[in-house]
Design a protein around this motif. Structure first.
Motif, PDB file in Angstrom:
ATOM      1  N   GLY A 173      -5.512  -0.743  11.931  1.00 23.23           N
ATOM      2  CA  GLY A 173      -4.182  -0.855  11.335  1.00 23.23           C
ATOM      3  C   GLY A 173      -3.501   0.497  11.253  1.00 23.23           C
ATOM      4  N   GLY A 190       4.251  -3.532  11.333  1.00 28.52           N
ATOM      5  CA  GLY A 190       3.789  -4.502  10.338  1.00 28.52           C
ATOM      6  C   GLY A 190       4.690  -4.530   9.111  1.00 28.52           C
ATOM      7  N   SER A 191       4.111  -4.815   7.965  1.00 24.91           N
ATOM      8  CA  SER A 191       4.890  -4.922   6.724  1.00 24.91           C
ATOM      9  C   SER A 191       5.601  -3.617   6.389  1.00 24.91           C
ATOM     10  N   ARG A 210       9.027  -3.298   7.439  1.00 27.72           N
ATOM     11  CA  ARG A 210       9.891  -4.387   6.960  1.00 27.72           C
ATOM     12  C   ARG A 210      10.110  -4.284   5.456  1.00 27.72           C
ATOM     13  N   CYS A 211       9.666  -3.174   4.896  1.00 30.35           N
ATOM     14  CA  CYS A 211       9.547  -3.046   3.446  1.00 30.35           C
ATOM     15  C   CYS A 211      10.822  -2.508   2.804  1.00 30.35           C
ATOM     16  N   GLY A 223      11.084  -0.203   0.459  1.00 24.87           N
ATOM     17  CA  GLY A 223      11.060   1.248   0.235  1.00 24.87           C
ATOM     18  C   GLY A 223      11.023   1.679  -1.219  1.00 24.87           C
ATOM     19  N   THR A 267      -3.156  -1.331  20.934  1.00 25.48           N
ATOM     20  CA  THR A 267      -4.585  -1.571  21.191  1.00 25.48           C
ATOM     21  C   THR A 267      -5.137  -2.370  20.010  1.00 25.48           C
ATOM     22  N   GLY A 326      -3.368  -4.964   6.816  1.00 25.98           N
ATOM     23  CA  GLY A 326      -2.223  -5.602   6.155  1.00 25.98           C
ATOM     24  C   GLY A 326      -2.318  -7.124   6.188  1.00 25.98           C
ATOM     25  N   GLY A 327      -1.308  -7.750   6.758  1.00 29.24           N
ATOM     26  CA  GLY A 327      -1.226  -9.211   6.799  1.00 29.24           C
ATOM     27  C   GLY A 327      -2.376  -9.884   7.532  1.00 29.24           C
ATOM     28  N   PHE A 366       3.497   0.172   0.024  1.00 28.31           N
ATOM     29  CA  PHE A 366       4.139   1.414   0.464  1.00 28.31           C
ATOM     30  C   PHE A 366       4.030   2.472  -0.627  1.00 28.31           C
TER      31      PHE A 366
HETATM   32  C1  LIG Z   1      10.220  -7.749   2.546  1.00 30.82           C
HETATM   33  C2  LIG Z   1       9.224  -6.778   1.987  1.00 30.82           C
HETATM   34  C3  LIG Z   1       9.620  -5.845   1.026  1.00 30.82           C
HETATM   35  C4  LIG Z   1       8.693  -4.948   0.506  1.00 30.82           C
HETATM   36  N1  LIG Z   1       9.129  -3.992  -0.400  1.00 30.82           N
HETATM   37  C5  LIG Z   1       8.251  -3.065  -0.855  1.00 30.82           C
HETATM   38  C6  LIG Z   1       8.699  -2.013  -1.695  1.00 30.82           C
HETATM   39  O1  LIG Z   1       9.874  -1.914  -2.058  1.00 30.82           O
HETATM   40  N2  LIG Z   1       7.784  -1.081  -2.077  1.00 30.82           N
HETATM   41  C7  LIG Z   1       6.473  -1.143  -1.701  1.00 30.82           C
HETATM   42  O2  LIG Z   1       5.681  -0.295  -2.101  1.00 30.82           O
HETATM   43  N3  LIG Z   1       6.027  -2.137  -0.900  1.00 30.82           N
HETATM   44  C8  LIG Z   1       6.881  -3.088  -0.460  1.00 30.82           C
HETATM   45  N4  LIG Z   1       6.445  -4.076   0.359  1.00 30.82           N
HETATM   46  C9  LIG Z   1       5.006  -4.178   0.651  1.00 30.82           C
HETATM   47  C10 LIG Z   1       4.603  -3.155   1.687  1.00 30.82           C
HETATM   48  O3  LIG Z   1       5.454  -3.246   2.805  1.00 30.82           O
HETATM   49  C11 LIG Z   1       3.159  -3.399   2.123  1.00 30.82           C
HETATM   50  O4  LIG Z   1       2.331  -3.572   0.993  1.00 30.82           O
HETATM   51  C12 LIG Z   1       2.640  -2.218   2.936  1.00 30.82           C
HETATM   52  O5  LIG Z   1       3.531  -1.918   3.981  1.00 30.82           O
HETATM   53  C13 LIG Z   1       1.268  -2.534   3.471  1.00 30.82           C
HETATM   54  O6  LIG Z   1       0.897  -1.530   4.391  1.00 30.82           O
HETATM   55  P1  LIG Z   1      -0.328  -1.768   5.359  1.00 30.82           P
HETATM   56  O7  LIG Z   1      -0.513  -0.529   6.120  1.00 30.82           O
HETATM   57  O8  LIG Z   1      -1.455  -2.322   4.552  1.00 30.82           O
HETATM   58  O9  LIG Z   1       0.138  -2.993   6.270  1.00 30.82           O
HETATM   59  P2  LIG Z   1       1.003  -2.998   7.615  1.00 30.82           P
HETATM   60  O10 LIG Z   1       2.161  -2.095   7.551  1.00 30.82           O
HETATM   61  O11 LIG Z   1       1.267  -4.439   7.901  1.00 30.82           O
HETATM   62  O12 LIG Z   1       0.008  -2.402   8.687  1.00 30.82           O
HETATM   63  C14 LIG Z   1      -1.115  -3.122   9.136  1.00 30.82           C
HETATM   64  C15 LIG Z   1      -1.169  -2.956  10.630  1.00 30.82           C
HETATM   65  O13 LIG Z   1      -2.376  -3.513  11.111  1.00 30.82           O
HETATM   66  C16 LIG Z   1      -2.121  -3.912  12.433  1.00 30.82           C
HETATM   67  N5  LIG Z   1      -3.174  -4.829  12.864  1.00 30.82           N
HETATM   68  C17 LIG Z   1      -3.432  -6.083  12.414  1.00 30.82           C
HETATM   69  N6  LIG Z   1      -4.452  -6.633  13.086  1.00 30.82           N
HETATM   70  C18 LIG Z   1      -4.881  -5.689  13.976  1.00 30.82           C
HETATM   71  C19 LIG Z   1      -5.898  -5.666  14.952  1.00 30.82           C
HETATM   72  N7  LIG Z   1      -6.718  -6.710  15.178  1.00 30.82           N
HETATM   73  N8  LIG Z   1      -6.045  -4.547  15.707  1.00 30.82           N
HETATM   74  C20 LIG Z   1      -5.238  -3.475  15.514  1.00 30.82           C
HETATM   75  N9  LIG Z   1      -4.241  -3.450  14.600  1.00 30.82           N
HETATM   76  C21 LIG Z   1      -4.072  -4.546  13.841  1.00 30.82           C
HETATM   77  C22 LIG Z   1      -0.757  -4.578  12.352  1.00 30.82           C
HETATM   78  O14 LIG Z   1      -0.112  -4.626  13.598  1.00 30.82           O
HETATM   79  C23 LIG Z   1      -0.043  -3.671  11.352  1.00 30.82           C
HETATM   80  O15 LIG Z   1       0.817  -2.722  11.964  1.00 30.82           O
HETATM   81  C24 LIG Z   1       7.343  -4.992   0.929  1.00 30.82           C
HETATM   82  C25 LIG Z   1       6.944  -5.909   1.895  1.00 30.82           C
HETATM   83  C26 LIG Z   1       7.869  -6.782   2.435  1.00 30.82           C
HETATM   84  C27 LIG Z   1       7.423  -7.751   3.476  1.00 30.82           C
END
Ligand SMILES: Cc1cc2nc3c(=O)[nH]c(=O)nc-3n(C[C@H](O)[C@H](O)[C@H](O)COP(=O)(O)OP(=O)(O)OC[C@H]3O[C@@H](n4cnc5c(N)ncnc54)[C@H](O)[C@@H]3O)c2cc1C
Length: 380
Positions: free
Chosen positions: A11, A42-43, A46-47, A49, A172, A204-205, A337
């Motif tokens: 991720g 990913g999320s 789309r966040c 901020g 990848t 993430g998701g 985030f």
């Molecule tokens: C509409 C919305 C509004 C939000 N507003 C806020 C906010 O105001 N403040 C805040 O703090 N948070 C907010 N959040 C939450 C925040 O965006 C997430 O909690 C945070 O971005 C999670 O980060 P992450 O790195 O865990 O996930 P991600 O950014 O989703 O990164 C995970 C990555 O893993 C990759 N991945 C998945 N499976 C594989 C695989 N098999 N191999 C390789 N890569 C893989 C995906 O492609 C992805 O890029 C919001 C979320 C949304 C949807």
């Protein structure tokens, strides 16, 4: 691509890249990050901020407070301006019950050392005369809360880790994780095999699916959340404003656009990132009611992303019981985030020292779900 890594991070979102950044800072060599798409796809990309320390769970308050310390020096530490603004957060209360809850939250938050206060309707009106506060009884205000640009922050970490020698493999995907006698031995990716004894699930998701790849059942699921952005206009709104009762959050970016979102009544489960007209129909009138100047504002774009939800809306950061050195940092719901700088530091410390040293995060372990959980309530 290297054939053997000291740590594989799955991720390349804000969590994975923050962990990699902190590992590189500790001098760990041969770290490899795998991102199945582009950085910030990913999320994170789309966040909303928002960066807020006003939580109902003390652990979230502490993680967010540590993150704010790190966001304050992000530009010099990581090397990029991420449009970080400490404009405060205003949380609105409409009923006596909500005021009582807010009072309890403020007491706990102040005990944790946060500069936060309860405001009356009159005090809010004085600070923000352009808001329609009809029905608002009061609110809470924390001046060191704020917001930043999550995409730029993710890219900033990605560029920094590349400079620091981390191998960053975009486009990848990790397809499987191999274990032997309860130990990680390697991961199969779409571009080849990597031997490793340490894997971090920062997917993430997709955290649940990546958990199952190593036989670990992580109690997370994904839920669609919608969000929109308006055209940009002159600056008027410093803080992020949240109304739990009216189910919204809103902020104005440095460039003048308003970013706002809500929780759908029945949010779609999974990583389906479609969007609905109902979202627009619900958001527009309530925003125009509370912020009358928005009446003539044009919406330019609407999108959605996944909240990766845990049973108590607090992150799950732990090492698997049945697979040693399989670490996960997942389940961030709507606040990954803002917690990312502190989480990156904590997880890197777990890998290097065997435990998180700067903060005690032991109550974020997966075993907490065996007992009665204390749910985080301040979620939109
Ligand atoms: C509409 C919305 C509004 C939000 N507003 C806020 C906010 O105001 N403040 C805040 O703090 N948070 C907010 N959040 C939450 C925040 O965006 C997430 O909690 C945070 O971005 C999670 O980060 P992450 O790195 O865990 O996930 P991600 O950014 O989703 O990164 C995970 C990555 O893993 C990759 N991945 C998945 N499976 C594989 C695989 N098999 N191999 C390789 N890569 C893989 C995906 O492609 C992805 O890029 C919001 C979320 C949304 C949807």
């Amino acid at each position: 691509m290297i054939s053997e890594a000291s740590v594989v991070i799955i991720g390349g979102g804000i969590i994975g890249t923050s962990i990699a950044f902190n590992l590189a800072k500790f001098g760990v060599k041969n770290v490899s990050v795998f991102e199945k798409s582009y950085i910030s796809s990913g999320s994170t990309g789309r966040c909303g901020g928002g960066i807020r320390q006003q939580w109902t769970s003390p652990m979230n308050v502490r993680l967010a407070m540590r993150s704010v310390e790190l966001f304050e020096r992000f530009k010099s530490d990581v090397g990029m301006d991420i449009e970080y603004i400490e404009g405060g957060y205003l949380l609105l209360a409409y009923t006596d019950k909500e005021i009582e809850e807010f009072k309890r939250n403020v007491k706990m938050q102040r005990e944790e050392g946060l500069n936060v206060e309860l405001l009356t309707n009159r005090q809010i009106a004085k600070k923000f005369p352009f808001m329609n506060l009809e029905g608002v009884k009061g609110g809470t205000w924390c001046p060191t809360d704020g917001h930043a640009n999550p995409q730029i922050a993710n890219i900033a970490y990605a560029m920094a880790i590349k400079r620091m020698g981390v191998e960053l493999n975009t486009h990848t995907s990790v397809e499987s994780i191999d274990t032997q006698n309860g130990k990680i031995i390697g991961v199969q990716t779409s571009k080849g095999y990597v031997k490793t004894n340490v894997v971090v699930n920062a997917a993430g998701g997709f955290s649940h699916e990546i958990g199952l790849m190593a036989g670990v059942d992580i109690p997370t699921y994904s839920e669609r959340h919608q969000i929109l952005v308006t055209e940009s206009v002159n600056h008027i709104l410093d803080p992020m404003v949240i109304s739990f009762q009216n189910n919204y959050y809103v902020r104005q970016t440095m460039h003048g656009s308003f970013v706002m979102g809500q929780s759908d009544k029945n949010p779609a489960k999974g990583n389906d990132l479609g969007h609905t007209v109902e979202f627009l129909e619900e958001m527009a009138p309530k925003m125009v009611h509370d912020f009358p100047f928005m009446k003539h504002l044009h919406i330019v774009r609407q999108w959605s992303g996944a909240y990766n939800v845990s049973p108590d809306a607090q992150p799950i950061i732990d090492e698997a019981r049945n697979v040693s050195r399989y670490i996960f940092a997942v389940g961030f719901s709507g606040h990954g985030f803002m917690l990312a700088p502190a989480v990156g530091e904590a997880v890197a410390e777990m890998i290097v020292y065997g435990r998180s040293k700067t903060m005690n995060i032991s109550n974020l372990g997966i075993s907490r779900f065996e007992n009665k959980i204390e749910k985080e309530h301040n979620v939109v």
